[in-house]
Design an enzyme around this catalytic site. Structure first.
Site, PDB file in Angstrom:
ATOM      1  N   TYR A 153       0.876  -1.248   0.049  1.00 31.08           N
ATOM      2  CA  TYR A 153       0.067  -0.033  -0.007  1.00 31.08           C
ATOM      3  C   TYR A 153       0.872   1.335  -0.140  1.00 31.08           C
ATOM      4  O   TYR A 153       1.828   1.154   0.723  1.00 31.08           O
ATOM      5  CB  TYR A 153      -0.787   0.171   1.214  1.00 31.08           C
ATOM      6  CG  TYR A 153      -2.541  -0.167   0.999  1.00 31.08           C
ATOM      7  CD1 TYR A 153      -3.049   0.460   0.152  1.00 31.08           C
ATOM      8  CD2 TYR A 153      -3.157  -1.407   1.518  1.00 31.08           C
ATOM      9  CE1 TYR A 153      -4.283   0.228  -0.229  1.00 31.08           C
ATOM     10  CE2 TYR A 153      -4.217  -1.740   1.196  1.00 31.08           C
ATOM     11  CZ  TYR A 153      -4.955  -0.536   0.249  1.00 31.08           C
ATOM     12  OH  TYR A 153      -6.421  -0.893  -0.045  1.00 31.08           O
ATOM     13  N   ASP A 184      -6.419  13.785 -25.100  1.00 29.72           N
ATOM     14  CA  ASP A 184      -6.508  12.289 -24.664  1.00 29.72           C
ATOM     15  C   ASP A 184      -5.902  11.486 -25.637  1.00 29.72           C
ATOM     16  O   ASP A 184      -6.462  11.110 -26.581  1.00 29.72           O
ATOM     17  CB  ASP A 184      -7.869  11.770 -24.413  1.00 29.72           C
ATOM     18  CG  ASP A 184      -8.031  10.232 -23.942  1.00 29.72           C
ATOM     19  OD1 ASP A 184      -6.814   9.492 -23.950  1.00 29.72           O
ATOM     20  OD2 ASP A 184      -9.152   9.775 -23.673  1.00 29.72           O
ATOM     21  N   LYS A 241      -2.105   0.431 -24.702  1.00 30.45           N
ATOM     22  CA  LYS A 241      -2.281   0.458 -26.069  1.00 30.45           C
ATOM     23  C   LYS A 241      -1.250   0.628 -26.949  1.00 30.45           C
ATOM     24  O   LYS A 241      -0.226  -0.556 -26.885  1.00 30.45           O
ATOM     25  CB  LYS A 241      -3.377   1.305 -26.691  1.00 30.45           C
ATOM     26  CG  LYS A 241      -4.579   1.428 -25.676  1.00 30.45           C
ATOM     27  CD  LYS A 241      -5.781   2.257 -26.073  1.00 30.45           C
ATOM     28  CE  LYS A 241      -7.007   2.083 -25.463  1.00 30.45           C
ATOM     29  NZ  LYS A 241      -7.326   2.957 -24.180  1.00 30.45           N
ATOM     30  N   GLU A 260      -0.733   5.024  -0.193  1.00 26.99           N
ATOM     31  CA  GLU A 260      -1.464   5.938  -0.704  1.00 26.99           C
ATOM     32  C   GLU A 260      -0.823   7.215  -0.553  1.00 26.99           C
ATOM     33  O   GLU A 260       0.094   7.299   0.703  1.00 26.99           O
ATOM     34  CB  GLU A 260      -2.610   5.880   0.724  1.00 26.99           C
ATOM     35  CG  GLU A 260      -3.936   4.747   0.079  1.00 26.99           C
ATOM     36  CD  GLU A 260      -4.896   4.783   0.923  1.00 26.99           C
ATOM     37  OE1 GLU A 260      -4.669   5.616   2.106  1.00 26.99           O
ATOM     38  OE2 GLU A 260      -5.722   3.931   0.859  1.00 26.99           O
ATOM     39  N   ARG A 277      -2.109  -2.266 -18.083  1.00 25.61           N
ATOM     40  CA  ARG A 277      -3.409  -1.430 -17.907  1.00 25.61           C
ATOM     41  C   ARG A 277      -2.975  -0.494 -16.850  1.00 25.61           C
ATOM     42  O   ARG A 277      -2.463  -0.969 -15.810  1.00 25.61           O
ATOM     43  CB  ARG A 277      -4.388  -2.358 -17.487  1.00 25.61           C
ATOM     44  CG  ARG A 277      -5.196  -2.883 -18.592  1.00 25.61           C
ATOM     45  CD  ARG A 277      -5.929  -4.044 -18.432  1.00 25.61           C
ATOM     46  NE  ARG A 277      -5.780  -4.577 -19.821  1.00 25.61           N
ATOM     47  CZ  ARG A 277      -6.575  -4.263 -20.919  1.00 25.61           C
ATOM     48  NH1 ARG A 277      -7.493  -3.365 -20.651  1.00 25.61           N
ATOM     49  NH2 ARG A 277      -6.185  -4.823 -22.068  1.00 25.61           N
ATOM     50  N   THR A 310      -3.859   6.077 -21.559  1.00 27.64           N
ATOM     51  CA  THR A 310      -3.589   4.712 -21.091  1.00 27.64           C
ATOM     52  C   THR A 310      -2.274   4.282 -21.490  1.00 27.64           C
ATOM     53  O   THR A 310      -1.830   4.747 -22.563  1.00 27.64           O
ATOM     54  CB  THR A 310      -4.757   3.930 -21.508  1.00 27.64           C
ATOM     55  OG1 THR A 310      -4.966   4.068 -22.805  1.00 27.64           O
ATOM     56  CG2 THR A 310      -5.957   4.141 -20.784  1.00 27.64           C
TER      57      THR A 310
HETATM   58  N1  DSN Z   1     -11.981   0.849 -24.597  1.00 27.84           N
HETATM   59  C1  DSN Z   1     -10.791   1.239 -25.150  1.00 27.84           C
HETATM   60  C2  DSN Z   1     -11.042   1.131 -26.669  1.00 27.84           C
HETATM   61  O1  DSN Z   1     -11.165   0.040 -26.994  1.00 27.84           O
HETATM   62  O2  DSN Z   1     -10.564   1.950 -27.394  1.00 27.84           O
HETATM   63  C3  DSN Z   1     -11.055   2.876 -24.814  1.00 27.84           C
HETATM   64  O3  DSN Z   1     -11.284   2.841 -23.516  1.00 27.84           O
END
Ligand code: DSN
Length: 402
Positions: free
Chosen positions: A43, A192, A221, A45, A227, A218
């Protein structure tokens, strides 16, 4: 032990299928090891140097190092600060809005069927419920962003924050134009870049820096990490954003995920990552060109990025039917709205992308082969079992690295 056997089954499924979902990727063994490391037990925090739990000297060093890796990968100057704690893109975006907008203030983002994301103010998302959401659209004929129309909409609605970025837009985004539109009405410019973070890191897509007050992304990708998500913001905004993440929305950071993000960023700093990201785009173009040659309509007529969007309205098959038929043959691609669609659960398109295939070292010739398999399924109606045999044979030549 059921879980142990499900782990094996899922690895086999991934080994034997072609993953064309553009928001997915295949992490390296180093990233997998970091995410499965003892950091998972801790943890922490708070933020480095200001924790609410003891035993965090190493966590402090690790989180500060990962913040610094973000600075190096995206070539940030001192005017920006970094938060690597968001558990995913949705809390990252919500935290930014909660930090900078009062409830009910206007927020502008790309409409869902135009390729926008739920967290850009869609009505079913907290971002659309808590704030007054106004939309901009792509041109329904060309599928392209039209900056003059976006500027007009911004002047009309006077949003306090404009989000650029998309979840299903295959073309280059002009972040400077978004910046100029936002600054023209005194709004925050937020980008974003979840889908294209890896391409931006490698110089395969123009950077949103220095044209953005806030950038969120994120990490799983095109960036090829675990993640998680990252917020970069002008330093003077970050104190409020940090508070919105913790204690506002989240508790303890997932240190194991942050370590995994660090492992991915170390890989993104290597010269080989530029070649990798370039190959993602070359592969997407090759797949797009071959699908067009075979008679498919692609939104915007092609791609500049890692993804393409097939518009099936001229074919006698829905997005869901196409998705299901492809899955039966071991080709995993997700149904998606195309501009003008009104039913997100029954859309007219299929979204495809090349990050995972590129991580398996496939190249343009393999994309042409895969376009042929897609055509076999969707139009030639070759039995899924025989296409599936070809798919498995191709997959066997390009195994996952674990
Ligand atoms: N779920 C993602 C996507 O597939 O683009 C975006 O959050």
């Amino acid at each position: 032990m059921l879980i142990a056997s499900l782990l094996k089954k899922e690895l086999k499924r991934q080994q034997e299928t072609l993953d064309l979902i553009p928001s997915e990727n295949i992490v390296s063994p180093a990233v997998l090891k970091a995410v499965g490391s003892p950091f998972i037990n801790k943890y922490a925090e708070g933020y480095p140097g200001r924790r609410y739990y003891p035993g965090n000297a190493i966590a402090d060093e690790m989180e500060s190092y990962v913040q610094n890796l973000v600075r190096r990968v995206f070539k940030l100057d001192d005017s920006y600060a970094v938060n690597v704690q968001p558990h995913s893109g949705s809390p990252a975006n919500l935290a930014v809005y909660l930090a900078l907008l009062e409830p009910g203030e206007p927020l502008m983002g790309l409409e869902l069927a135009s390729g926008g994301h739920l967290t850009h103010g869609h009505k079913v998302s907290a971002t659309g419920k808590l704030f007054s959401s106004v939309k901009y659209f792509v041109n329904p004929e060309t599928g392209l962003l039209e900056y003059e129309a976006i500027a007009d909409a911004a002047a009309r609605h006077k949003p306090k924050l404009i989000v650029s970025g998309a979840t299903a837009y295959p073309r280059t985004i002009d972040f400077k134009k978004f910046h100029d539109i936002a600054k023209g009405i005194g709004a925050y410019a937020m980008a974003d870049i979840s889908h294209i973070a890896g391409l931006v890191a490698a110089g395969a897509h123009p950077s949103p820096f220095p044209f953005s007050d806030i950038v969120t992304f994120t990490t799983h990708k095109t960036l090829r990490g675990p993640r998680g998500a990252v917020i970069v913001a002008k330093s003077e905004l970050m104190e409020k954003i940090n508070k919105a993440i913790f204690p506002g929305l989240q508790g303890g950071p997932h240190l194991h995920s942050i370590a995994g993000i660090g492992a991915a960023l170390e890989e993104a700093l290597k010269p080989s990552f530029a070649a990798y990201a370039g190959q993602i785009v070359k592969n997407a173009r090759a797949l797009a060109d071959e699908l067009i040659r075979l008679g498919y309509v692609l939104v915007t007529g092609g791609t500049d990025t890692h993804l393409l969007l097939m518009d099936l309205r001229a074919k006698s098959i829905s997005g869901k039917q196409a998705q299901d038929a492809l899955e039966e043959a071991g080709i995993i691609a997700n149904r998606n709205t195309v501009p003008g669609d009104t039913k997100p659960f029954d859309p007219s398109g299929v979204r495809m992308g090349t990050p995972s295939l590129t991580s398996r070292h496939m190249r343009e010739s393999h994309m042409r082969l895969i376009a042929g398999y897609i055509h076999d399924v969707l139009v030639k109606r070759r039995p899924a079992s025989t296409v599936g045999r070809d798919v498995r044979a191709l997959c066997k030549k390009f195994p996952l690295p674990y």
